[in-house]
Design a protein around this motif. Structure first.
Motif, PDB file in Angstrom:
ATOM      1  N   GLN A  71      39.046  -2.306  23.361  1.00  0.00           N
ATOM      2  CA  GLN A  71      38.515  -1.853  24.722  1.00  0.00           C
ATOM      3  C   GLN A  71      36.928  -1.419  24.450  1.00  0.00           C
ATOM      4  O   GLN A  71      36.348  -1.582  25.444  1.00  0.00           O
ATOM      5  CB  GLN A  71      39.460  -0.828  25.407  1.00  0.00           C
ATOM      6  N   ARG A  72      36.684  -1.085  23.301  1.00  0.00           N
ATOM      7  CA  ARG A  72      35.060  -0.646  23.158  1.00  0.00           C
ATOM      8  C   ARG A  72      34.463  -1.664  23.498  1.00  0.00           C
ATOM      9  O   ARG A  72      33.209  -1.583  24.061  1.00  0.00           O
ATOM     10  CB  ARG A  72      35.063   0.126  21.655  1.00  0.00           C
ATOM     11  N   ALA A 106      31.357  -2.289  26.325  1.00  0.00           N
ATOM     12  CA  ALA A 106      30.042  -2.298  25.773  1.00  0.00           C
ATOM     13  C   ALA A 106      29.544  -3.499  26.417  1.00  0.00           C
ATOM     14  O   ALA A 106      28.368  -3.602  27.052  1.00  0.00           O
ATOM     15  CB  ALA A 106      30.069  -2.517  24.278  1.00  0.00           C
ATOM     16  N   GLY A 107      30.460  -4.611  26.731  1.00  0.00           N
ATOM     17  CA  GLY A 107      30.164  -5.812  27.420  1.00  0.00           C
ATOM     18  C   GLY A 107      29.815  -5.294  28.997  1.00  0.00           C
ATOM     19  O   GLY A 107      28.747  -5.989  29.588  1.00  0.00           O
ATOM     20  N   VAL A 108      30.400  -4.525  29.468  1.00  0.00           N
ATOM     21  CA  VAL A 108      30.290  -4.029  30.924  1.00  0.00           C
ATOM     22  C   VAL A 108      28.882  -3.417  30.931  1.00  0.00           C
ATOM     23  O   VAL A 108      28.094  -3.970  31.829  1.00  0.00           O
ATOM     24  CB  VAL A 108      31.276  -3.415  31.407  1.00  0.00           C
ATOM     25  N   ARG A 109      28.537  -2.394  29.951  1.00  0.00           N
ATOM     26  CA  ARG A 109      27.243  -1.954  30.002  1.00  0.00           C
ATOM     27  C   ARG A 109      26.200  -2.934  29.819  1.00  0.00           C
ATOM     28  O   ARG A 109      25.147  -2.916  30.622  1.00  0.00           O
ATOM     29  CB  ARG A 109      27.236  -0.966  28.817  1.00  0.00           C
ATOM     30  N   GLY A 159      23.673  -9.262  29.190  1.00  0.00           N
ATOM     31  CA  GLY A 159      24.521 -10.319  28.759  1.00  0.00           C
ATOM     32  C   GLY A 159      25.354 -10.368  29.973  1.00  0.00           C
ATOM     33  O   GLY A 159      25.156 -10.064  31.096  1.00  0.00           O
ATOM     34  N   SER A 160      26.315 -11.265  29.914  1.00  0.00           N
ATOM     35  CA  SER A 160      27.270 -11.615  30.865  1.00  0.00           C
ATOM     36  C   SER A 160      28.377 -10.722  31.238  1.00  0.00           C
ATOM     37  O   SER A 160      28.416 -10.169  30.114  1.00  0.00           O
ATOM     38  CB  SER A 160      27.865 -13.111  30.661  1.00  0.00           C
ATOM     39  N   ASN A 161      28.837 -10.869  32.396  1.00  0.00           N
ATOM     40  CA  ASN A 161      30.053 -10.040  32.635  1.00  0.00           C
ATOM     41  C   ASN A 161      31.135 -10.278  31.663  1.00  0.00           C
ATOM     42  O   ASN A 161      31.235 -11.667  31.509  1.00  0.00           O
ATOM     43  CB  ASN A 161      30.378 -10.188  34.140  1.00  0.00           C
ATOM     44  N   SER A 200      31.716 -12.085  23.540  1.00  0.00           N
ATOM     45  CA  SER A 200      31.831 -10.857  22.778  1.00  0.00           C
ATOM     46  C   SER A 200      30.515  -9.830  23.521  1.00  0.00           C
ATOM     47  O   SER A 200      29.812 -10.150  24.159  1.00  0.00           O
ATOM     48  CB  SER A 200      31.045 -11.308  21.355  1.00  0.00           C
ATOM     49  N   ALA A 201      30.782  -8.562  22.838  1.00  0.00           N
ATOM     50  CA  ALA A 201      29.905  -7.383  23.403  1.00  0.00           C
ATOM     51  C   ALA A 201      28.515  -7.702  22.754  1.00  0.00           C
ATOM     52  O   ALA A 201      28.256  -8.127  21.785  1.00  0.00           O
ATOM     53  CB  ALA A 201      30.432  -5.968  22.991  1.00  0.00           C
TER      54      ALA A 201
END
Length: 87
Positions: free
Chosen positions: A20-21, A25-28, A35-37, A86-87
């Motif tokens: 989940q981290r 991190a990807g959302v951030r 980056g992309s959603n 990936s994040a």
């Protein structure tokens, strides 16, 4: 993961463990424009359809179908849901 179809037949779908981290991190990164959603629109729509079907199924005490069109199902199937981002 154990799943049941509309006729009550049991099946298995392999469930991979996640991190989940990496998701958050990807959302951030998406919010900051780095980056992309991490969730595609069709994946978000599919999750909402599953939640809606679950609540309807519980209320009716019966199996229900997902409220996705054939086009939406086709779009969901075309996405590689395995660690594609990936994040």
């Amino acid at each position: 993961m154990i799943v049941f179809d509309a006729k009550g037949h049991e099946g298995l779908i392999p469930a991979t463990s996640g991190d989940q981290r990496r998701f958050y991190a990807g959302v951030r990164n998406a919010i900051l424009g780095r980056g992309s959603n991490p969730v595609t629109p069709i994946e978000a729509l599919a999750v909402m359809a599953v939640i809606e079907a679950g609540t309807t199924s519980a209320r009716k005490q019966a199996a229900v179908s997902l409220s996705l069109t054939d086009e939406e199902i086709s779009q969901w199937r075309s996405v590689d849901h395995r660690e594609q981002r990936s994040a």
